[in-house]
Design an enzyme around this catalytic site. Structure first.
Site, PDB file in Angstrom:
ATOM      1  N   LYS A 158      46.479  13.448  -6.493  1.00  0.00           N
ATOM      2  CA  LYS A 158      45.169  14.093  -6.656  1.00  0.00           C
ATOM      3  C   LYS A 158      44.186  13.113  -7.294  1.00  0.00           C
ATOM      4  O   LYS A 158      44.594  12.243  -8.058  1.00  0.00           O
ATOM      5  CB  LYS A 158      45.291  15.322  -7.575  1.00  0.00           C
ATOM      6  CG  LYS A 158      46.188  16.425  -7.052  1.00  0.00           C
ATOM      7  CD  LYS A 158      46.176  17.616  -7.994  1.00  0.00           C
ATOM      8  CE  LYS A 158      47.014  18.764  -7.439  1.00  0.00           C
ATOM      9  NZ  LYS A 158      46.975  19.944  -8.310  1.00  0.00           N
ATOM     10  N   GLY A 164      39.234  21.304  -6.374  1.00  0.00           N
ATOM     11  CA  GLY A 164      39.001  22.091  -5.167  1.00  0.00           C
ATOM     12  C   GLY A 164      39.726  21.586  -3.937  1.00  0.00           C
ATOM     13  O   GLY A 164      39.430  22.025  -2.840  1.00  0.00           O
ATOM     14  N   GLY A 165      40.671  20.684  -4.103  1.00  0.00           N
ATOM     15  CA  GLY A 165      41.528  20.297  -2.986  1.00  0.00           C
ATOM     16  C   GLY A 165      41.136  19.029  -2.249  1.00  0.00           C
ATOM     17  O   GLY A 165      41.881  18.546  -1.406  1.00  0.00           O
ATOM     18  N   GLU A 200      51.630  14.629  -9.380  1.00  0.00           N
ATOM     19  CA  GLU A 200      52.291  15.826  -9.906  1.00  0.00           C
ATOM     20  C   GLU A 200      53.447  16.207  -8.990  1.00  0.00           C
ATOM     21  O   GLU A 200      53.433  15.881  -7.810  1.00  0.00           O
ATOM     22  CB  GLU A 200      51.328  17.033  -9.891  1.00  0.00           C
ATOM     23  CG  GLU A 200      50.283  17.029 -10.953  1.00  0.00           C
ATOM     24  CD  GLU A 200      49.351  18.223 -10.858  1.00  0.00           C
ATOM     25  OE1 GLU A 200      49.371  18.953  -9.842  1.00  0.00           O
ATOM     26  OE2 GLU A 200      48.591  18.422 -11.826  1.00  0.00           O
ATOM     27  N   PHE A 202      54.997  18.583  -6.444  1.00  0.00           N
ATOM     28  CA  PHE A 202      54.340  19.500  -5.499  1.00  0.00           C
ATOM     29  C   PHE A 202      55.005  20.866  -5.600  1.00  0.00           C
ATOM     30  O   PHE A 202      56.209  21.001  -5.354  1.00  0.00           O
ATOM     31  CB  PHE A 202      54.441  18.940  -4.073  1.00  0.00           C
ATOM     32  CG  PHE A 202      53.802  19.841  -3.039  1.00  0.00           C
ATOM     33  CD1 PHE A 202      52.449  20.131  -3.092  1.00  0.00           C
ATOM     34  CD2 PHE A 202      54.564  20.387  -2.010  1.00  0.00           C
ATOM     35  CE1 PHE A 202      51.859  20.966  -2.135  1.00  0.00           C
ATOM     36  CE2 PHE A 202      53.986  21.218  -1.052  1.00  0.00           C
ATOM     37  CZ  PHE A 202      52.626  21.504  -1.115  1.00  0.00           C
ATOM     38  N   GLU A 288      43.094  23.764 -12.916  1.00  0.00           N
ATOM     39  CA  GLU A 288      41.817  23.261 -13.395  1.00  0.00           C
ATOM     40  C   GLU A 288      41.017  24.401 -14.003  1.00  0.00           C
ATOM     41  O   GLU A 288      41.372  25.565 -13.861  1.00  0.00           O
ATOM     42  CB  GLU A 288      41.021  22.556 -12.284  1.00  0.00           C
ATOM     43  CG  GLU A 288      40.955  23.272 -10.955  1.00  0.00           C
ATOM     44  CD  GLU A 288      40.467  22.321  -9.828  1.00  0.00           C
ATOM     45  OE1 GLU A 288      39.293  22.436  -9.481  1.00  0.00           O
ATOM     46  OE2 GLU A 288      41.256  21.509  -9.315  1.00  0.00           O
ATOM     47  N   ARG A 292      31.828  27.582 -14.843  1.00  0.00           N
ATOM     48  CA  ARG A 292      30.653  28.207 -14.228  1.00  0.00           C
ATOM     49  C   ARG A 292      30.988  29.658 -13.873  1.00  0.00           C
ATOM     50  O   ARG A 292      32.152  30.060 -13.937  1.00  0.00           O
ATOM     51  CB  ARG A 292      30.309  27.463 -12.935  1.00  0.00           C
ATOM     52  CG  ARG A 292      31.457  27.525 -11.920  1.00  0.00           C
ATOM     53  CD  ARG A 292      31.088  27.069 -10.526  1.00  0.00           C
ATOM     54  NE  ARG A 292      32.145  27.381  -9.578  1.00  0.00           N
ATOM     55  CZ  ARG A 292      33.200  26.624  -9.335  1.00  0.00           C
ATOM     56  NH1 ARG A 292      33.368  25.493  -9.987  1.00  0.00           N
ATOM     57  NH2 ARG A 292      34.117  27.007  -8.456  1.00  0.00           N
ATOM     58  N   VAL A 295      31.840  32.564  -7.256  1.00  0.00           N
ATOM     59  CA  VAL A 295      31.508  33.474  -6.149  1.00  0.00           C
ATOM     60  C   VAL A 295      32.223  34.817  -6.352  1.00  0.00           C
ATOM     61  O   VAL A 295      31.626  35.887  -6.212  1.00  0.00           O
ATOM     62  CB  VAL A 295      31.928  32.853  -4.791  1.00  0.00           C
ATOM     63  CG1 VAL A 295      31.725  33.854  -3.650  1.00  0.00           C
ATOM     64  CG2 VAL A 295      31.176  31.556  -4.519  1.00  0.00           C
TER      65      VAL A 295
HETATM   66  C1  MV4 Z   1      48.750  21.755  -5.978  1.00  0.00           C
HETATM   67  C2  MV4 Z   1      49.566  22.386  -5.019  1.00  0.00           C
HETATM   68  C3  MV4 Z   1      50.917  22.276  -5.169  1.00  0.00           C
HETATM   69  N1  MV4 Z   1      51.442  21.553  -6.180  1.00  0.00           N
HETATM   70  N2  MV4 Z   1      49.311  21.057  -6.971  1.00  0.00           N
HETATM   71  C4  MV4 Z   1      44.530  22.855  -4.002  1.00  0.00           C
HETATM   72  C5  MV4 Z   1      43.213  22.964  -4.686  1.00  0.00           C
HETATM   73  C6  MV4 Z   1      43.316  22.138  -5.896  1.00  0.00           C
HETATM   74  N3  MV4 Z   1      42.687  22.807  -6.997  1.00  0.00           N
HETATM   75  C7  MV4 Z   1      44.780  21.959  -6.134  1.00  0.00           C
HETATM   76  N4  MV4 Z   1      45.458  22.499  -4.974  1.00  0.00           N
HETATM   77  C8  MV4 Z   1      46.802  22.503  -4.918  1.00  0.00           C
HETATM   78  N5  MV4 Z   1      47.427  21.831  -5.924  1.00  0.00           N
HETATM   79  C9  MV4 Z   1      50.629  20.957  -7.052  1.00  0.00           C
HETATM   80  N6  MV4 Z   1      51.167  20.248  -8.031  1.00  0.00           N
HETATM   81  C10 MV4 Z   1      48.952  23.091  -3.989  1.00  0.00           C
HETATM   82  C11 MV4 Z   1      47.572  23.142  -3.925  1.00  0.00           C
HETATM   83  C12 MV4 Z   1      47.044  23.865  -2.804  1.00  0.00           C
HETATM   84  C13 MV4 Z   1      46.357  25.067  -2.944  1.00  0.00           C
HETATM   85  C14 MV4 Z   1      46.104  25.610  -4.198  1.00  0.00           C
HETATM   86  C15 MV4 Z   1      45.433  26.791  -4.332  1.00  0.00           C
HETATM   87  C16 MV4 Z   1      45.012  27.455  -3.204  1.00  0.00           C
HETATM   88  C17 MV4 Z   1      45.223  26.935  -1.945  1.00  0.00           C
HETATM   89  C18 MV4 Z   1      45.902  25.743  -1.805  1.00  0.00           C
HETATM   90  C19 MV4 Z   1      46.126  25.250  -0.526  1.00  0.00           C
HETATM   91  C20 MV4 Z   1      46.794  24.067  -0.394  1.00  0.00           C
HETATM   92  C21 MV4 Z   1      47.247  23.381  -1.528  1.00  0.00           C
END
Ligand code: MV4
Length: 445
Positions: A158, A164-165, A200, A202, A288, A292, A295
């Site tokens: 990341k 926000g991805g 991190e 996953f 995170e 703010r 939505v």
């Molecule tokens: C992750 C994860 C799995 N493992 N972190 C997506 C948005 C960003 N804020 C972080 N995200 C993710 N972080 C770890 N360690 C999977 C996601 C993720 C996700 C998270 C929330 C909602 C939708 C998502 C779709 C794909 C991946």
């Protein structure tokens, strides 16, 4: 209390803030780009100032133009809404320098959560669970290989300036790491002007559950329960609800306490959201913090019966919060209606709304800035309405939502309504047993 608030935003959130200001007896100033001259936020505000050309960079992101509008109208507060300048610490600082209150947290609080590694380190110190991962920035490919071996595959890369991805990379085995490391770094540099990346473990098939918090200037922090935002497509939320169908009283107690710890760690003041990943064993990890209004704040408003914008304005004016935590008394679901074609990869569908009938009736709230004859400009976000259904149970809320969607008439543009209609009848959605991967396998009939 504020006498006049300038709203540095557009669309439904500008209207949402104007509504609360009117109830509070606060005058409002709308700002608008030349593309938004005919927008409802311009018509519903007490005053309106044109701040530039259609492109966001020339208008809603143009800080000198917005400050000039605030000065000539004598506004004593600026509400940033969401998006645009809402999490821009520099903007919050400039507001302060001009003696105009930024209705949100301080620049230091925005910065503390803006850099994701800093935020994570702060959470570890505060005792908030975070996703197991390496230490700090990845210093080299070798360092990444070492960290991944330590953590165990799969891992995720990341951007520290991200959120926000954007720019994330999942790595399932060592042979994939070099390519992922290089592309993640290049993407981070291009998107955020900061190529710092971190690693991190996953978490597979997680749910996205976030906790709404509020903190005041006197060190008090409370939570207002959770929202489940697992129905997402390419990191764009489409449906949010509260309570989460996955929640238990014990988990809410634990996540609520962790969210309060997280916000307290930076002496947070204003309303905000702590995002967590929750795995199938109900382990939860800080992801995170959004500093703010969001939505999806409306689903929380409906289940705890609280105006969060009013709360945000009162906190900025120096009022203390009650300090109590709030539990959902109802079930609320929000569907985002976007001017997009769900049959064609959700492609934006701007244009003129020829015919419009918005739904209503018992249990339905519609937050929208569009009207019959309105032309949706192509320059901004494609969300044109949020429907919020409220009922005593999740099943009833889903059925109320389906009824409302079925009476919605929008002609002239394509919208996400057909997608939501099918989702509300989907057995897996109705069962509540889904995660962030659900929409990958959802096919529109
Ligand atoms: C992750 C994860 C799995 N493992 N972190 C997506 C948005 C960003 N804020 C972080 N995200 C993710 N972080 C770890 N360690 C999977 C996601 C993720 C996700 C998270 C929330 C909602 C939708 C998502 C779709 C794909 C991946």
């Amino acid at each position: 209390m504020f006498k006049k608030i300038l709203i540095a935003n557009r669309g439904e959130i500008a209207l949402r803030v104007i509504r609360t200001c009117r109830e509070m007896g606060i005058k409002t100033v709308a700002v608008y780009s030349t593309a938004d001259k005919e927008s409802l936020h311009v018509k519903f505000s007490d005053e309106a100032v044109c701040i530039g050309k259609p492109a966001s960079a020339d208008s809603y992101l143009n800080i000198p133009h917005i400050m000039a509008a605030a000065e000539i109208t004598n506004a004593d507060g600026i509400h940033p809404g969401y998006g645009f300048l809402a999490e821009n610490a520099k903007f919050a600082e400039i507001c302060g320098e001009h003696g105009i209150k930024f209705i949100g947290p301080t620049p230091a609080m925005i910065n503390a959560m803006g850099d994701k590694i800093t935020a994570k380190e702060t959470m570890i110190k505060a005792g908030v669970p975070v996703v197991p991962g390496g230490e700090g920035l990845l210093s080299s490919l070798q360092n990444a290989l070492d960290q991944a071996k330590e953590i165990g595959y799969p891992v995720i890369l990341k951007a520290t300036a991200g959120g926000g991805g954007k720019g994330m990379r999942v790595v399932w085995e060592p042979s994939e790491l070099e390519k992922a490391y290089n592309t993640a770094k290049i993407e981070a540099a291009a998107s955020f002007k900061n190529d710092g990346i971190y690693m991190e473990k996953f978490v597979e098939e997680p749910r996205h559950i976030e906790i709404q918090v509020a903190g005041d200037q006197y060190g008090k922090v409370c939570h207002l329960s959770e929202r489940d935002c697992s129905i997402q497509r390419r990191h764009q939320k489409l449906v949010e609800e509260s309570p989460s169908p996955f929640m238990t009283p014990e988990l809410r107690e634990k996540m609520g306490a962790a969210a309060i710890k997280a916000a307290s760690a930076i002496n947070y003041e204003s309303v905000g959201t702590i995002e967590f990943l929750v795995d199938k064993h109900r382990n939860f990890y800080f992801m995170e913090m959004n500093t703010r209004i969001q939505v999806e704040h409306c689903v929380t408003e409906e289940v705890v019966n609280y105006d969060l914008i009013k709360e945000q304005i009162k906190i900025a004016a120096g009022d203390p919060i009650s300090g109590l935590n709030y539990e959902p008394q109802m079930h609320a679901i929000e569907c985002r209606i976007n001017a997009e074609d769900p049959y064609n990869d959700f492609r934006p569908s701007p244009g003129r709304i020829a015919v419009l009938h918005q739904p209503g009736g018992h249990g339905i709230r519609v937050d929208s800035h569009v009207y019959a004859g309105y032309s949706i400009p192509p320059y901004y976000d494609s969300m044109i309405a949020k429907i919020i259904a409220v009922a005593r149970t999740r099943r009833e809320a889903i059925d109320t939502m389906h009824r409302a969607l079925s009476e919605y008439v929008i002609e002239g543009i394509k919208t996400t309504i057909p997608f939501h209609l099918q989702l509300m009848k989907d057995e897996r959605f109705r069962s509540g047993n889904f995660n962030t991967k659900f929409l990958e396998s959802f096919k529109l009939a």
